[in-house]
Design an enzyme around this catalytic site. Sequence first.
Site, PDB file in Angstrom:
ATOM      1  N   GLU A 121      15.823  -6.694   8.820  1.00 47.52           N
ATOM      2  CA  GLU A 121      15.771  -7.690   9.896  1.00 47.52           C
ATOM      3  C   GLU A 121      15.507  -7.057  11.251  1.00 47.52           C
ATOM      4  O   GLU A 121      16.021  -5.981  11.533  1.00 47.52           O
ATOM      5  CB  GLU A 121      17.163  -8.343   9.989  1.00 47.52           C
ATOM      6  N   TYR A 142      12.678 -13.635  15.927  1.00 49.13           N
ATOM      7  CA  TYR A 142      13.414 -13.101  14.784  1.00 49.13           C
ATOM      8  C   TYR A 142      12.422 -12.878  13.655  1.00 49.13           C
ATOM      9  O   TYR A 142      11.537 -13.717  13.413  1.00 49.13           O
ATOM     10  CB  TYR A 142      14.481 -14.116  14.341  1.00 49.13           C
TER      11      TYR A 142
END
Length: 406
Positions: A189, A101
């Site tokens: 993101e 991530y």
Amino acid sequence: MKIHEYQAKEIFAAFGIPVPRERVASKPAEAAALARELGMPVVIKAQVLVGGRGKAGGVKRVEKADQVEAVASSIIGMDIKGLRVNKVLVSECVDIKGEAYVGIIIDRATKAPVLMASAAGGVEIEEVARTTPEKILKVAIDPAAGLLGFQARNVGMALYGDAKLAREFAGIAQKLYRIFLAKDCSLIEINPLVQKTGTVPNRPGDSPGFLLALDAKINFDDNADFRHKEWEEMRDLSAEEPTEVEAKAAGLTYIKLSGNVGCVVNGAGLAMATMDLIKRYGGEPANFLDVGGSSSPEKMVTAMRIILSDPNVKTILINIFGGITRCDDIATGLLQAVGTASEGGGTRSESSDDSVMSLRKVPLVARLTGTNAAQAQEILKGSPVTPADTMADAVKKVVALAGGER
Ligand code: GDP
Ligand code: MN
């Protein structure tokens, strides 16, 4: 403002962040044609402005070309957390060795952007953040210096323990930060940022590296919309909270919250203070609503209609500090809103839908002070609106009317 994954990935590609080969489709047959172009297997992904699509069944791997149309038609039209899927992304299937991530947001504590990364990426990242926050690395970004190479490489080393991958990661993280600034993002993101297996033969158009942004999320900071005319075209109104869209069109700033005390306030600061005071006296605000300066009576009617479209609202507080905003305008607008509520029948105006009609059942408390406050008192005399002298007085009354302290 949120944009879809496929839109965010177009920005990624323009800034040199590697993404899978993929195209967006709004019809099942179109999806099937795209899959034939890309080669099987493919992944079909619902394009919807909410997280957790994968878990909701909105991301499906398809092995055979003749199954694509059926899978696409099962996803198009699907309801994910109250939002309808209108488009799907048809994406080459990637063989994955690991999922990380990486994201950038503004950290309110340091008042600066922060790079966040985790080796435990994928669909469970919220769970990771909640139960094992130490697995999320954070690096503060100095706005004057930007995200420095060594900072990004250090994070890469922590994720992969490999210098080559760390360098590749750093390149991606720095491009993310470039996008964050250039596009005025409030959030950007990649989840997952995947590491491809070494066994995938490189196809034409493949990125030379091992890391790939398999998913993308970008939120724009609405305060910067004046310098991004292109956002208007990217906007998917069908995917946004309808009341917030209506409010924006009327020049109101409205954010829906989960309480039962509706608020109509002028000025963002006073609106924040009003919500704080409602909480202080044990109530829960149902919304943030800033009617802005120089509000016309029509704006008030719209504001009331928007607030009342929320079934949780038990009572409404009108808190106005009249400066440029005139209290008599607010009072006139209030009466119009109440008036349309009680007329009914043939004289009902456009704005008088069921939500304004239900105004009768919702008690109103108004604290109007400043410009033309005396005229406002006159206008409201004999109306169902309860007057209040001070903010504290108004808030106490409205919290009691909403059923008292929670
Ligand atoms: P989200 O659930 O909305 O975040 O959707 P994502 O696009 O992040 O996909 C969810 C998960 O599906 C990923 O974490 C992967 O595990 C899996 N996935 C998506 N695309 C591929 C792919 O091309 N290959 C493989 N093996 N898995 C994929
Ligand atoms: Mn994801």
